[in-house]
Write a protein that holds these residues in place. Structure first.
Motif, PDB file in Angstrom:
ATOM      1  N   LEU A  12      17.354  27.959  70.738  1.00 26.33           N
ATOM      2  CA  LEU A  12      18.258  27.322  71.698  1.00 26.33           C
ATOM      3  C   LEU A  12      18.437  25.848  71.375  1.00 26.33           C
ATOM      4  O   LEU A  12      19.540  25.296  71.511  1.00 26.33           O
ATOM      5  N   LYS A  13      17.377  25.211  70.961  1.00 24.53           N
ATOM      6  CA  LYS A  13      17.493  23.794  70.610  1.00 24.53           C
ATOM      7  C   LYS A  13      18.361  23.602  69.375  1.00 24.53           C
ATOM      8  O   LYS A  13      19.152  22.657  69.294  1.00 24.53           O
ATOM      9  N   ARG A  14      18.232  24.513  68.419  1.00 23.68           N
ATOM     10  CA  ARG A  14      18.996  24.394  67.182  1.00 23.68           C
ATOM     11  C   ARG A  14      20.490  24.632  67.423  1.00 23.68           C
ATOM     12  O   ARG A  14      21.344  23.993  66.810  1.00 23.68           O
ATOM     13  N   TYR A  15      20.800  25.587  68.317  1.00 23.04           N
ATOM     14  CA  TYR A  15      22.205  25.927  68.567  1.00 23.04           C
ATOM     15  C   TYR A  15      22.661  25.434  69.938  1.00 23.04           C
ATOM     16  O   TYR A  15      23.528  26.046  70.566  1.00 23.04           O
ATOM     17  N   LYS A  16      22.085  24.333  70.401  1.00 24.86           N
ATOM     18  CA  LYS A  16      22.391  23.875  71.750  1.00 24.86           C
ATOM     19  C   LYS A  16      23.867  23.516  71.926  1.00 24.86           C
ATOM     20  O   LYS A  16      24.462  23.782  72.976  1.00 24.86           O
ATOM     21  N   TRP A  17      24.474  22.923  70.914  1.00 26.91           N
ATOM     22  CA  TRP A  17      25.879  22.544  71.056  1.00 26.91           C
ATOM     23  C   TRP A  17      26.776  23.776  71.092  1.00 26.91           C
ATOM     24  O   TRP A  17      27.801  23.794  71.783  1.00 26.91           O
ATOM     25  N   VAL A  22      30.089  27.355  74.398  1.00 24.89           N
ATOM     26  CA  VAL A  22      30.398  28.678  74.963  1.00 24.89           C
ATOM     27  C   VAL A  22      30.394  28.619  76.484  1.00 24.89           C
ATOM     28  O   VAL A  22      31.267  29.193  77.153  1.00 24.89           O
ATOM     29  N   ILE A  23      29.414  27.934  77.056  1.00 18.51           N
ATOM     30  CA  ILE A  23      29.355  27.813  78.522  1.00 18.51           C
ATOM     31  C   ILE A  23      30.573  27.057  79.046  1.00 18.51           C
ATOM     32  O   ILE A  23      31.172  27.442  80.064  1.00 18.51           O
ATOM     33  N   LEU A 497      24.292  34.664  71.714  1.00 15.60           N
ATOM     34  CA  LEU A 497      24.851  34.251  70.427  1.00 15.60           C
ATOM     35  C   LEU A 497      23.855  33.390  69.649  1.00 15.60           C
ATOM     36  O   LEU A 497      23.695  33.538  68.433  1.00 15.60           O
ATOM     37  N   ALA A 498      23.145  32.499  70.376  1.00 12.68           N
ATOM     38  CA  ALA A 498      22.142  31.663  69.714  1.00 12.68           C
ATOM     39  C   ALA A 498      21.019  32.521  69.140  1.00 12.68           C
ATOM     40  O   ALA A 498      20.572  32.323  68.000  1.00 12.68           O
TER      41      ALA A 498
END
Length: 776
Positions: A12-17, A22-23, A497-498
């Motif tokens: 989650l930290k790696r794909y946070k953006w 998406v949100i 997705l992350a």
């Protein structure tokens, strides 16, 4: 479980953006969707159903039997087209304007039998109009139906009966609407209408749901009024049919009474002049008889009447077999005395006549497929085929018993009364028929009067108890729900997705990927070095880096367990993993430990250790020694970084360099270096570059693999390790490079505040090749 949570947090930290994007997109889409969703309103009305006593077959005319006798029948009447068609016609529910303000114009549109449903538009230009059927699909064109002058009738060719005034159309450029047949609109209204009656309750509830509360309330109130009006109309028609049937029966009874009176009068006239046992008689003979004769003649007359009735019923039953078991009511009227003696049969015949009258009334309004019509037909069929034949058979059995008993009594007194004239018996019979006819006439006359009175004074069985009121608050507003669902779905999609991208990521990112997937022991881990501008931060990072290399050096020395010098090759699956950076600093750490250390630049393709430990010439170097162009003393050179550290540069780049690495002289070189040094570190080309690392690893006999977090290709590493497994090379383990501040590597860091360096300058001096971070 803890490792899985850490891995999830890291993903989650790696794909946070990506998750945030998406949100944001999902929430925006949900917000836009709520603009197209209208709140739902519920309106209801209550109808009171008056209680009726008894059943339809047993209620007399005075009590005005009900129209229907079940809750289901009331609900079907509410959904019938006789009610819905009137509501649709009064409110013009068959036409839907594009703009609500155009309702006042299009509500005057009445459809004819030739109506063509569809979408229409009236374009207005000055004093003229154009009726158009708009295109429904891309590529189609609008169809012009007719043109004319404003104020004329519009749309006769498509089944419109519509003549809007010029004042109503003033100020408008176009009027668009959609029209359907009234029956389709009534069917749609029926599908939206909810009708319910609670068990053991006289309250029936109507309910409609939609997005226009005012229109819903108007529609439901109109429907309630039409339902009550239709129920009252049907009840009055029902009572009218019942009264007409009773009136018809009264006329027949009147004819039978007149015939009985005429028969008796004719008998008296014909017998007044006839002699009887040489005696003159007054008109009739019954007045001259003593009580014995009177009793005998009464019994005889009754016996003859019972016998004739029994024979008549026998014929009726026999004829009914040819009619499928059904009894003819006309034939039963010929034996009225037998019918009158059986009250149950008389009541059932009356119920049958009443049911037939109700059927005639319903068939004036509904088709034969209507449920009430079908139920009434089934009831009539059951009465004709079962109830009445059963009661007739019962009457026949009773007549047989009475006939037998009366015959026995008459035969007992026959010896004394053989001389009684037959005309006396006939007179008694005629008097009896007259009495029966008078009784039936009086009864039917009372019934007819009661039926007419009920028809005039009939009260409606249903009435409106609660009218519908347009609600101000919607019963269900899905706007917030849709928005929350959209946010929740986008959050779930972003997280999924992350995690999916994390699972599909082929790069090395977690310690268990080295230990479990690749089967390597972890020799040590090297934190990320970002060379910050802040001196304190730079000092802390350098301290972490130096401690990591000290740990790695200790682990490498322990791997040899004091058996000879430390000799190993350092490689990585691909370029950019930082193997040269690791090799240089590991060699420096070994030298700091007091080991006489030599570092060999075995990457003869792209090696640059001579630049790291410069100034130092690349030639002569390793390749020159292996080619026989230089001696060992020519290629081994001291470094400026440490007195215990020497370097052998890569040398001249040659086309046959890889073959030289695999030659016997490479093994000889390692053996000779063992005699002069305590630690031999060989930096090789990546495993994916060719045979170079395998040749060097075979010569040293030991190898350490460098895996860089976020860079190393795991699939490539696994493939090359499979090759290494078939060679005489001992894999000491893996060094994890550039682990960063990811949570899965937090236990590989060292405690702050325990650094052994005093200044950032000391840190920079202790590190080799740190200008490019953790190496390239």
């Amino acid at each position: 479980m803890g490792e899985q949570v850490a891995r999830t947090l890291a993903a989650l930290k790696r794909y946070k953006w990506l998750v945030i994007a998406v949100i944001a997109v999902g929430s925006t889409a949900g917000f836009i969707l709520t603009r197209f969703v209208s709140p739902k309103y519920d309106v209801s009305a209550s109808i009171w159903i008056a209680a009726t006593s008894g059943k339809a077959g047993t209620i007399g005319p005075v009590s005005a039997p009900g129209l229907v006798n079940s809750d289901v029948a009331w609900m079907e009447l509410a959904r019938s087209f006789s009610v819905l068609d009137k509501v649709v016609g009064k409110l013009a529910l068959y036409v839907y304007p594009d703009i609500p303000s155009d309702t006042v114009i299009v509500r005057d549109l009445f459809p004819s039998d030739s109506l063509q449903p569809g979408l229409y538009r009236v374009d207005l230009t000055g004093d003229s109009y154009t009726l158009i059927r708009p295109a429904q699909q891309r590529g189609e064109q609008d169809v012009v139906i007719e043109k004319g002058t404003v104020g004329d009738s519009i749309g006769r060719s498509v089944g419109f009966q519509w003549q809007p005034s010029a004042q109503a159309l003033a100020g408008r450029k176009a009027v668009g609407f959609y029209v359907v047949t009234p029956r389709e609109a009534a069917f749609e209204l029926g599908s939206q209408l909810t009708v319910s009656v609670a068990q053991n309750s006289n309250l029936m509830r109507f309910q409609l749901s939609g997005s226009k509360p005012g229109m819903l309330a108007t529609t439901l109130n109109t429907l309630s009024r039409e339902f009550v009006s239709e129920a009252v109309r049907l009840k009055r028609e029902n009572l009218t049919v019942s009264a007409e049937a009773t009136e018809e029966q009264l006329q027949q009874a009147s004819q039978q009474l007149a015939e009985a009176q005429s028969s008796l009068e004719r008998f008296k006239i014909n017998t007044i002049t006839l002699p009887n046992e040489q005696m003159a008689l007054t008109p009739g003979v019954s007045t001259t008889m003593n009580p014995v004769f009177t009793a005998y003649f009464n019994d005889r007359v009754a016996y003859e009447q019972v016998r004739r009735d029994r024979e008549a019923l026998d014929r009726i039953v026999a004829e009914s077999r040819d009619r499928g078991g059904k009894i003819s009511l006309e034939a039963l009227r010929s034996v009225s005395s037998a019918v009158a003696s059986n009250t149950s049969l008389q009541s059932e015949i009356s119920n049958l006549n009443l049911a037939k009258g109700q059927l005639v009334n319903l068939q004036k309004t509904y088709t034969d497929e209507y449920r009430m019509v079908k139920d009434l037909k089934q009831q009539i069929e059951l009465m004709e085929a079962q109830s009445i034949p059963t009661l007739v058979s019962s009457s026949l059995t009773e007549l047989l018993a009475r006939e037998s008993e009366m015959k026995r009594r008459i035969d007992g007194a026959s010896q004394e009364l053989k001389q009684i004239p037959a005309r006396t018996v006939e007179e008694m019979r005629l008097n009896r028929e007259l009495a029966i006819a008078q009784t039936m006439y009086v009864d039917l006359q009372q019934r007819s009067m009661s039926a007419r009175l009920s028809e005039r004074n009939a009260l409606p069985e249903v009435s409106i108890l609660d009218t519908a009121v347009a609600p101000r608050i919607p019963s269900s507003d899905t706007t917030l729900g849709i928005l929350l669902v959209a946010i929740a779905a986008s959050v779930g999609l972003g997280l999924a997705l992350a995690l999916l991208l994390d699972r599909l990521d082929k790069r090395f990112r977690y310690p268990d990927q080295a230990t479990v997937e690749l089967g390597l022991d972890i020799v040590g881990a090297i934190p990320s070095y970002k060379n910050p501008s802040n001196a304190a931060a730079r000092l802390e990072e350098a301290s972490q880096l130096i401690e990591s290399f000290r740990t790695i050096a200790l682990s490498v020395r322990s791997a040899f367990d004091g058996l000879g010098p430390v000799q190993l090759a350092i490689s990585s699956p691909g370029p950019g993993d930082g193997k040269s950076f690791v090799s240089a600093n590991l060699a420096s750490a070994l030298a700091d430990s007091g080991y006489r250390t030599v570092i060999v630049d075995g990457d003869i393709r792209r090696g640059a250790l001579h630049e790291i430990f410069g100034p130092c010439d690349q030639t002569p170097g390793l390749v020159d020694y292996l080619a026989g162009d230089a001696t060992l003393s020519d290629v081994v050179r001291p470094t400026q970084q440490h007195v215990n550290l020497s370097i052998i540069p890569g040398g001249t780049r040659r086309r046959h360099g890889p073959e030289l690495l695999a030659s016997e002289r490479m093994t000889t070189l390692i053996r000779d270096l063992r005699n002069h040094f305590d630690a031999i570190v060989v930096d090789t080309a990546p495993l994916g570059a060719g045979i170079d690392p395998f040749a060097v690893g075979t010569a040293t006999g030991n190898m350490v693999i460098v895996l860089r977090a976020g860079e190393t290709d795991r699939k490539l590493a696994q493939a090359k390790l499979t090759v290494l497994d078939r060679m005489p090379i001992r894999l000491i383990g893996a060094i994890l490079n550039d682990i960063g501040d990811l949570p899965q590597f937090k236990y590989y860091y060292y405690l702050e505040g325990y650094r052994a360096l005093d200044s950032a300058e000391d840190a920079n001096a202790a590190l080799i090749g740190s200008g490019a971070g953790n190496g390239k």
